[in-house]
Design a protein around this motif. Structure first.
Motif, PDB file in Angstrom:
ATOM      1  N   ASP A 294      -3.574 -10.466  -5.352  1.00 22.02           N
ATOM      2  CA  ASP A 294      -3.840 -10.766  -3.934  1.00 22.02           C
ATOM      3  C   ASP A 294      -5.315 -10.569  -3.575  1.00 22.02           C
ATOM      4  N   GLY A 295      -6.198 -10.927  -4.482  1.00 16.65           N
ATOM      5  CA  GLY A 295      -7.630 -10.792  -4.229  1.00 16.65           C
ATOM      6  C   GLY A 295      -8.152  -9.372  -4.347  1.00 16.65           C
ATOM      7  N   MET A 296      -7.350  -8.461  -4.855  1.00 21.14           N
ATOM      8  CA  MET A 296      -7.781  -7.067  -5.017  1.00 21.14           C
ATOM      9  C   MET A 296      -8.066  -6.803  -6.488  1.00 21.14           C
ATOM     10  N   PRO A 297      -8.911  -5.880  -6.812  1.00 15.59           N
ATOM     11  CA  PRO A 297      -9.675  -5.038  -5.893  1.00 15.59           C
ATOM     12  C   PRO A 297     -10.794  -5.833  -5.206  1.00 15.59           C
ATOM     13  N   SER A 298     -11.089  -5.441  -3.984  1.00  7.88           N
ATOM     14  CA  SER A 298     -12.142  -6.081  -3.197  1.00  7.88           C
ATOM     15  C   SER A 298     -12.504  -5.181  -2.021  1.00  7.88           C
ATOM     16  N   ILE A 299     -13.442  -5.623  -1.227  1.00  2.00           N
ATOM     17  CA  ILE A 299     -13.827  -4.847  -0.043  1.00  2.00           C
ATOM     18  C   ILE A 299     -12.765  -4.934   1.044  1.00  2.00           C
ATOM     19  N   ASP A 300     -11.765  -5.810   0.866  1.00  2.00           N
ATOM     20  CA  ASP A 300     -10.693  -5.971   1.840  1.00  2.00           C
ATOM     21  C   ASP A 300      -9.512  -5.052   1.562  1.00  2.00           C
ATOM     22  N   ALA A 301      -9.685  -4.129   0.616  1.00  4.29           N
ATOM     23  CA  ALA A 301      -8.596  -3.222   0.246  1.00  4.29           C
ATOM     24  C   ALA A 301      -9.171  -1.861  -0.149  1.00  4.29           C
ATOM     25  N   TYR A 302      -8.316  -0.872  -0.054  1.00  2.00           N
ATOM     26  CA  TYR A 302      -8.655   0.467  -0.538  1.00  2.00           C
ATOM     27  C   TYR A 302      -8.045   0.574  -1.926  1.00  2.00           C
ATOM     28  N   CYS A 303      -8.862   0.742  -2.948  1.00  2.00           N
ATOM     29  CA  CYS A 303      -8.384   0.750  -4.333  1.00  2.00           C
ATOM     30  C   CYS A 303      -8.948   1.937  -5.107  1.00  2.00           C
ATOM     31  N   SER A 304      -8.184   2.364  -6.089  1.00  2.00           N
ATOM     32  CA  SER A 304      -8.649   3.410  -6.989  1.00  2.00           C
ATOM     33  C   SER A 304      -7.939   3.267  -8.327  1.00  2.00           C
ATOM     34  N   GLU A 305      -8.676   3.487  -9.389  1.00  3.42           N
ATOM     35  CA  GLU A 305      -8.089   3.469 -10.723  1.00  3.42           C
ATOM     36  C   GLU A 305      -7.485   4.830 -11.019  1.00  3.42           C
ATOM     37  N   MET A 306      -6.311   4.832 -11.618  1.00  2.00           N
ATOM     38  CA  MET A 306      -5.641   6.086 -12.001  1.00  2.00           C
ATOM     39  C   MET A 306      -5.351   6.079 -13.498  1.00  2.00           C
ATOM     40  N   PHE A 307      -5.628   7.216 -14.121  1.00  2.00           N
ATOM     41  CA  PHE A 307      -5.365   7.405 -15.544  1.00  2.00           C
ATOM     42  C   PHE A 307      -4.196   8.339 -15.783  1.00  2.00           C
ATOM     43  N   SER A 308      -3.794   9.081 -14.731  1.00  2.00           N
ATOM     44  CA  SER A 308      -2.738  10.079 -14.844  1.00  2.00           C
ATOM     45  C   SER A 308      -2.098  10.298 -13.479  1.00  2.00           C
ATOM     46  N   ALA A 309      -0.807  10.584 -13.477  1.00  2.00           N
ATOM     47  CA  ALA A 309      -0.109  10.890 -12.224  1.00  2.00           C
ATOM     48  C   ALA A 309      -0.679  12.134 -11.562  1.00  2.00           C
ATOM     49  N   SER A 310      -1.304  12.996 -12.359  1.00  2.00           N
ATOM     50  CA  SER A 310      -1.884  14.220 -11.797  1.00  2.00           C
ATOM     51  C   SER A 310      -3.072  13.931 -10.869  1.00  2.00           C
ATOM     52  N   GLN A 311      -3.575  12.709 -10.873  1.00  2.00           N
ATOM     53  CA  GLN A 311      -4.677  12.317  -9.992  1.00  2.00           C
ATOM     54  C   GLN A 311      -4.196  11.900  -8.604  1.00  2.00           C
ATOM     55  N   ALA A 312      -2.897  11.854  -8.373  1.00  2.00           N
ATOM     56  CA  ALA A 312      -2.348  11.275  -7.147  1.00  2.00           C
ATOM     57  C   ALA A 312      -2.881  11.949  -5.882  1.00  2.00           C
ATOM     58  N   ASP A 313      -2.992  13.259  -5.862  1.00  2.00           N
ATOM     59  CA  ASP A 313      -3.469  13.938  -4.664  1.00  2.00           C
ATOM     60  C   ASP A 313      -4.930  13.579  -4.378  1.00  2.00           C
ATOM     61  N   GLU A 314      -5.749  13.566  -5.412  1.00  2.00           N
ATOM     62  CA  GLU A 314      -7.160  13.205  -5.279  1.00  2.00           C
ATOM     63  C   GLU A 314      -7.319  11.763  -4.799  1.00  2.00           C
ATOM     64  N   VAL A 315      -6.532  10.853  -5.374  1.00  2.00           N
ATOM     65  CA  VAL A 315      -6.616   9.443  -4.991  1.00  2.00           C
ATOM     66  C   VAL A 315      -6.100   9.244  -3.573  1.00  2.00           C
ATOM     67  N   ALA A 316      -5.014   9.916  -3.205  1.00  2.00           N
ATOM     68  CA  ALA A 316      -4.490   9.809  -1.841  1.00  2.00           C
ATOM     69  C   ALA A 316      -5.541  10.234  -0.833  1.00  2.00           C
ATOM     70  N   SER A 317      -6.224  11.325  -1.120  1.00  2.00           N
ATOM     71  CA  SER A 317      -7.271  11.816  -0.246  1.00  2.00           C
ATOM     72  C   SER A 317      -8.396  10.793  -0.126  1.00  2.00           C
ATOM     73  N   LYS A 318      -8.766  10.172  -1.226  1.00  2.00           N
ATOM     74  CA  LYS A 318      -9.830   9.163  -1.231  1.00  2.00           C
ATOM     75  C   LYS A 318      -9.436   7.931  -0.425  1.00  2.00           C
ATOM     76  N   LEU A 319      -8.174   7.489  -0.565  1.00  2.00           N
ATOM     77  CA  LEU A 319      -7.733   6.289   0.118  1.00  2.00           C
ATOM     78  C   LEU A 319      -7.537   6.494   1.613  1.00  2.00           C
ATOM     79  N   LEU A 320      -7.302   7.742   2.009  1.00  2.00           N
ATOM     80  CA  LEU A 320      -7.145   8.025   3.447  1.00  2.00           C
ATOM     81  C   LEU A 320      -8.506   8.227   4.049  1.00  2.00           C
TER      82      LEU A 320
END
Length: 79
Positions: free
Chosen positions: A53-79
């Motif tokens: 759907d045209g992502m990743p792009s400036i029209d979306a909040y995106c982050s690469e994840m290598f492990s489920a243990s990153q979920a809290d860090e990524v959630a914080s970044k996306l919010l």
């Protein structure tokens, strides 16, 4: 808070579901509100080198994840 906990759960579920099909890093994206094709929040999980759907792009909040243990860090970044 509540939003971060909800997003963390979505990120873990998306990451885990993807690992069941194709292990490896993933891209996790949320459309910015005005660019979504539907009017509810939904998470896109896809291969880290792909595009959906045209992502990743400036029209979306995106982050690469290598492990489920990153979920809290990524959630914080996306919010």
């Amino acid at each position: 808070g509540g939003a971060q906990a909800l997003l963390r759960g979505l990120l873990v579920q998306g990451f885990s579901a993807y690992q069941g099909r194709s292990p490896g890093p993933v891209m996790q994206c949320l459309h910015k509100g005005r660019y979504a094709s539907v009017k509810w929040m939904h998470l896109h999980t896809f291969c880290s080198h792909g595009h959906v759907d045209g992502m990743p792009s400036i029209d979306a909040y995106c982050s690469e994840m290598f492990s489920a243990s990153q979920a809290d860090e990524v959630a914080s970044k996306l919010l």
